[in-house]
Design a protein around this motif. Structure first.
Motif, PDB file in Angstrom:
ATOM      1  N   GLY A  70      -4.656  37.004  -1.654  1.00 27.78           N
ATOM      2  CA  GLY A  70      -6.087  37.089  -1.400  1.00 27.78           C
ATOM      3  C   GLY A  70      -6.523  36.421  -0.125  1.00 27.78           C
ATOM      4  O   GLY A  70      -7.555  36.771   0.456  1.00 27.78           O
ATOM      5  N   GLU A  71      -5.726  35.454   0.347  1.00 26.28           N
ATOM      6  CA  GLU A  71      -6.126  34.646   1.503  1.00 26.28           C
ATOM      7  C   GLU A  71      -5.083  34.701   2.619  1.00 26.28           C
ATOM      8  O   GLU A  71      -5.291  34.122   3.684  1.00 26.28           O
ATOM      9  CB  GLU A  71      -6.324  33.193   1.041  1.00 26.28           C
ATOM     10  CG  GLU A  71      -7.093  32.306   1.981  1.00 26.28           C
ATOM     11  CD  GLU A  71      -7.310  30.905   1.417  1.00 26.28           C
ATOM     12  OE1 GLU A  71      -7.864  30.068   2.144  1.00 26.28           O
ATOM     13  OE2 GLU A  71      -6.936  30.642   0.252  1.00 26.28           O
ATOM     14  N   ASP A  72      -3.999  35.399   2.395  1.00 29.14           N
ATOM     15  CA  ASP A  72      -2.879  35.377   3.341  1.00 29.14           C
ATOM     16  C   ASP A  72      -2.747  36.641   4.169  1.00 29.14           C
ATOM     17  O   ASP A  72      -1.723  36.891   4.793  1.00 29.14           O
ATOM     18  CB  ASP A  72      -1.568  35.122   2.601  1.00 29.14           C
ATOM     19  CG  ASP A  72      -1.233  36.212   1.580  1.00 29.14           C
ATOM     20  OD1 ASP A  72      -2.020  37.186   1.452  1.00 29.14           O
ATOM     21  OD2 ASP A  72      -0.199  36.101   0.907  1.00 29.14           O
ATOM     22  N   GLY A  73      -3.778  37.476   4.178  1.00 21.39           N
ATOM     23  CA  GLY A  73      -3.764  38.696   4.968  1.00 21.39           C
ATOM     24  C   GLY A  73      -3.488  39.956   4.181  1.00 21.39           C
ATOM     25  O   GLY A  73      -3.704  41.063   4.698  1.00 21.39           O
ATOM     26  N   ASN A  96      -1.367  33.300   9.165  1.00 18.05           N
ATOM     27  CA  ASN A  96      -1.008  32.067   9.866  1.00 18.05           C
ATOM     28  C   ASN A  96      -1.656  30.841   9.235  1.00 18.05           C
ATOM     29  O   ASN A  96      -1.036  29.784   9.115  1.00 18.05           O
ATOM     30  CB  ASN A  96      -1.415  32.160  11.334  1.00 18.05           C
ATOM     31  CG  ASN A  96      -0.571  33.140  12.117  1.00 18.05           C
ATOM     32  OD1 ASN A  96       0.542  33.477  11.715  1.00 18.05           O
ATOM     33  ND2 ASN A  96      -1.087  33.616  13.235  1.00 18.05           N
ATOM     34  N   ALA A  97      -2.914  30.985   8.854  1.00 22.41           N
ATOM     35  CA  ALA A  97      -3.662  29.830   8.359  1.00 22.41           C
ATOM     36  C   ALA A  97      -3.184  29.376   6.989  1.00 22.41           C
ATOM     37  O   ALA A  97      -3.183  28.178   6.696  1.00 22.41           O
ATOM     38  CB  ALA A  97      -5.157  30.159   8.304  1.00 22.41           C
ATOM     39  N   LEU A  98      -2.791  30.304   6.118  1.00 26.58           N
ATOM     40  CA  LEU A  98      -2.372  29.892   4.781  1.00 26.58           C
ATOM     41  C   LEU A  98      -0.998  29.228   4.801  1.00 26.58           C
ATOM     42  O   LEU A  98      -0.701  28.389   3.952  1.00 26.58           O
ATOM     43  CB  LEU A  98      -2.360  31.079   3.816  1.00 26.58           C
ATOM     44  CG  LEU A  98      -2.147  30.694   2.349  1.00 26.58           C
ATOM     45  CD1 LEU A  98      -3.279  29.818   1.833  1.00 26.58           C
ATOM     46  CD2 LEU A  98      -1.998  31.916   1.463  1.00 26.58           C
ATOM     47  N   GLU A 274      -4.678  20.340   6.962  1.00 28.75           N
ATOM     48  CA  GLU A 274      -4.524  21.791   6.809  1.00 28.75           C
ATOM     49  C   GLU A 274      -5.822  22.467   7.185  1.00 28.75           C
ATOM     50  O   GLU A 274      -6.869  21.816   7.320  1.00 28.75           O
ATOM     51  CB  GLU A 274      -4.130  22.171   5.384  1.00 28.75           C
ATOM     52  CG  GLU A 274      -5.163  21.852   4.331  1.00 28.75           C
ATOM     53  CD  GLU A 274      -4.725  22.310   2.949  1.00 28.75           C
ATOM     54  OE1 GLU A 274      -5.212  23.355   2.503  1.00 28.75           O
ATOM     55  OE2 GLU A 274      -3.890  21.625   2.325  1.00 28.75           O
ATOM     56  N   LEU A 275      -5.761  23.780   7.359  1.00 30.62           N
ATOM     57  CA  LEU A 275      -6.961  24.576   7.604  1.00 30.62           C
ATOM     58  C   LEU A 275      -7.125  25.587   6.482  1.00 30.62           C
ATOM     59  O   LEU A 275      -6.154  26.222   6.066  1.00 30.62           O
ATOM     60  CB  LEU A 275      -6.874  25.294   8.954  1.00 30.62           C
ATOM     61  CG  LEU A 275      -8.069  26.194   9.288  1.00 30.62           C
ATOM     62  CD1 LEU A 275      -8.451  26.085  10.757  1.00 30.62           C
ATOM     63  CD2 LEU A 275      -7.783  27.664   8.940  1.00 30.62           C
ATOM     64  N   ASN A 276      -8.352  25.745   6.010  1.00 30.34           N
ATOM     65  CA  ASN A 276      -8.687  26.734   4.984  1.00 30.34           C
ATOM     66  C   ASN A 276      -9.455  27.863   5.664  1.00 30.34           C
ATOM     67  O   ASN A 276     -10.594  27.667   6.100  1.00 30.34           O
ATOM     68  CB  ASN A 276      -9.555  26.101   3.894  1.00 30.34           C
ATOM     69  CG  ASN A 276      -8.864  24.925   3.227  1.00 30.34           C
ATOM     70  OD1 ASN A 276      -8.145  25.083   2.266  1.00 30.34           O
ATOM     71  ND2 ASN A 276      -9.077  23.731   3.775  1.00 30.34           N
ATOM     72  N   ASN A 277      -8.838  29.035   5.769  1.00 30.08           N
ATOM     73  CA  ASN A 277      -9.502  30.127   6.475  1.00 30.08           C
ATOM     74  C   ASN A 277     -10.483  30.893   5.581  1.00 30.08           C
ATOM     75  O   ASN A 277     -11.231  31.735   6.079  1.00 30.08           O
ATOM     76  CB  ASN A 277      -8.476  31.107   7.050  1.00 30.08           C
ATOM     77  CG  ASN A 277      -7.690  31.836   5.999  1.00 30.08           C
ATOM     78  OD1 ASN A 277      -6.887  31.247   5.298  1.00 30.08           O
ATOM     79  ND2 ASN A 277      -7.907  33.134   5.874  1.00 30.08           N
ATOM     80  N   LEU A 278     -10.507  30.584   4.299  1.00 29.53           N
ATOM     81  CA  LEU A 278     -11.474  31.188   3.385  1.00 29.53           C
ATOM     82  C   LEU A 278     -11.978  30.077   2.459  1.00 29.53           C
ATOM     83  O   LEU A 278     -11.539  29.964   1.309  1.00 29.53           O
ATOM     84  CB  LEU A 278     -10.821  32.320   2.588  1.00 29.53           C
ATOM     85  CG  LEU A 278     -11.739  33.376   1.964  1.00 29.53           C
ATOM     86  CD1 LEU A 278     -12.607  34.037   3.027  1.00 29.53           C
ATOM     87  CD2 LEU A 278     -10.910  34.428   1.248  1.00 29.53           C
ATOM     88  N   PRO A 279     -12.876  29.224   2.956  1.00 32.05           N
ATOM     89  CA  PRO A 279     -13.306  28.058   2.175  1.00 32.05           C
ATOM     90  C   PRO A 279     -13.926  28.447   0.839  1.00 32.05           C
ATOM     91  O   PRO A 279     -14.527  29.515   0.695  1.00 32.05           O
ATOM     92  CB  PRO A 279     -14.350  27.395   3.086  1.00 32.05           C
ATOM     93  CG  PRO A 279     -14.055  27.901   4.448  1.00 32.05           C
ATOM     94  CD  PRO A 279     -13.525  29.288   4.271  1.00 32.05           C
ATOM     95  N   GLY A 280     -13.791  27.545  -0.129  1.00 27.95           N
ATOM     96  CA  GLY A 280     -14.282  27.798  -1.472  1.00 27.95           C
ATOM     97  C   GLY A 280     -15.792  27.943  -1.546  1.00 27.95           C
ATOM     98  O   GLY A 280     -16.537  27.383  -0.744  1.00 27.95           O
TER      99      GLY A 280
END
Length: 337
Positions: A70-73, A96-98, A274-280
């Motif tokens: 869901g968040e990894d592309g 990349n971000a996950l 870390e970086l969260n590319n789809l914040p909660g």
């Protein structure tokens, strides 16, 4: 402005360990969006998703999907193929971000302050790996899975026996692990909101009810953590967190929203965790709290993100992955086929 003729899909669930958290976020997003758009549907990230997107004639997707697929592309790639606009980063930046290791390797070239680390594999000699970690990273270390969010799978270990036992346990679930030096400091986070203009949101310090690490349990159980906004950091550290947050967002090619987590020592540089590319977007999530402190209430935040994604798609402000702008000669083989 929200368009009552548009159909919005909030996608949630999926195979990730964070599927339940994802559905909590969707349950918060759906009523907020339903006030402003003609039709809002909540869809599961499963094999039926493409069919459901077509059946409901979805105009735009708000992914409330966290972790793998869901968040990894993966979801983002599906939406690109289907030509449906969506909130958040494109497939490559999402992938990349996950991945924590990829994130660090890319950002290290941009001067991002990072903890020293080693990548170890289950196929390598465990005793040698354990000794190497302690020799190169110090007696206390952090063990992280490559591609999980919400603190899932993270362990702290001190000394040979404890580290070896933690590695043995972790290798039952992952074949590769990221091991980092332990850095003492405050848990700090900041978000980027990229709409008509790009802004770094107010910096937050995260504290827990008993001083424990901000683990999965503390993130999602109400009352177990506090968000101190703005974070009571010295001005130079506060500004530096915001600078590094923007660097992480742009350096990884993120889009629309992201949130970067840091460990900030008593003096010196903040260190990216870390970086969260789809914040909660749950009731206890950090990004909406920071946006609210910046004067953007939740309904306004999610509607502006939807409208921005629709405008981007309608005005074609980004190059299409498959656009035919490269003029190529016709191949002889194609002429005879």
């Amino acid at each position: 402005m929200p368009d009552k003729n548009k159909t919005v899909a909030v996608v949630c669930g999926g195979p990730s360990p964070e599927a339940d958290v994802s559905r909590i976020a969707a349950n918060r997003l759906t009523p907020s969006l339903s006030k402003h758009y003609g039709k809002v549907v909540k869809l599961e990230l499963d094999k039926q998703l493409p069919e459901q997107l077509v059946r409901h004639e979805v105009d735009v997707v708000f992914p409330a999907t966290y972790g793998p697929q869901g968040e990894d592309g993966c979801l983002q790639g599906l939406l690109e193929v289907m030509g449906i606009p969506y909130i958040g980063s494109r497939p490559q930046a999402s992938a990349n971000a996950l991945n924590k290791v990829t994130t660090k390797r890319l950002l290290s070239h941009l001067g991002m302050p990072l903890a020293k680390d080693l990548v170890i594999r289950a196929s390598d000699n465990l005793e040698r790996n354990t000794n190497n970690c302690l020799e190169q990273l110090g007696e206390k270390v952090i063990i992280k899975p490559f591609s999980q969010g919400s603190g899932i799978g993270i362990q702290f270990a001190e000394g040979y026996d404890q580290l070896k036992a933690c590695l043995q346990e972790s290798f039952k679930k992952d074949n590769e692990l990221l091991i980092e030096e332990f850095i003492v400091g405050r848990e700090i986070t900041a978000g980027v909101l990229e709409l008509e203009a790009t802004q770094v949101l107010p910096v937050i310090e995260i504290t827990t009810c008993d001083g424990a690490w901000y683990s999965y349990e503390y993130r999602y159980n109400p009352g177990m953590s506090d968000h101190i906004i703005p974070a009571p950091l010295p001005p130079e550290q506060y500004q530096r967190v915001q600078e590094l947050t923007l660097l992480a967002h742009t350096g990884l090619g993120c889009r629309d929203i992201s949130r970067s987590d840091f460990i900030v020592p008593s003096s010196g540089e903040p260190v990216l965790a870390e970086l969260n590319n789809l914040p909660g977007m749950t009731p206890t999530s950090l990004f909406p709290d920071s946006a609210r402190h910046a004067g953007i209430e939740f309904d306004d935040l999610v509607c502006r993100l939807i409208d921005h994604a629709l405008t981007r798609h309608e005005q074609k402000t980004e190059p299409d992955y498959c656009s035919g702008y490269w003029e190529l000669p016709e191949l002889e083989l194609s002429k005879s086929s």
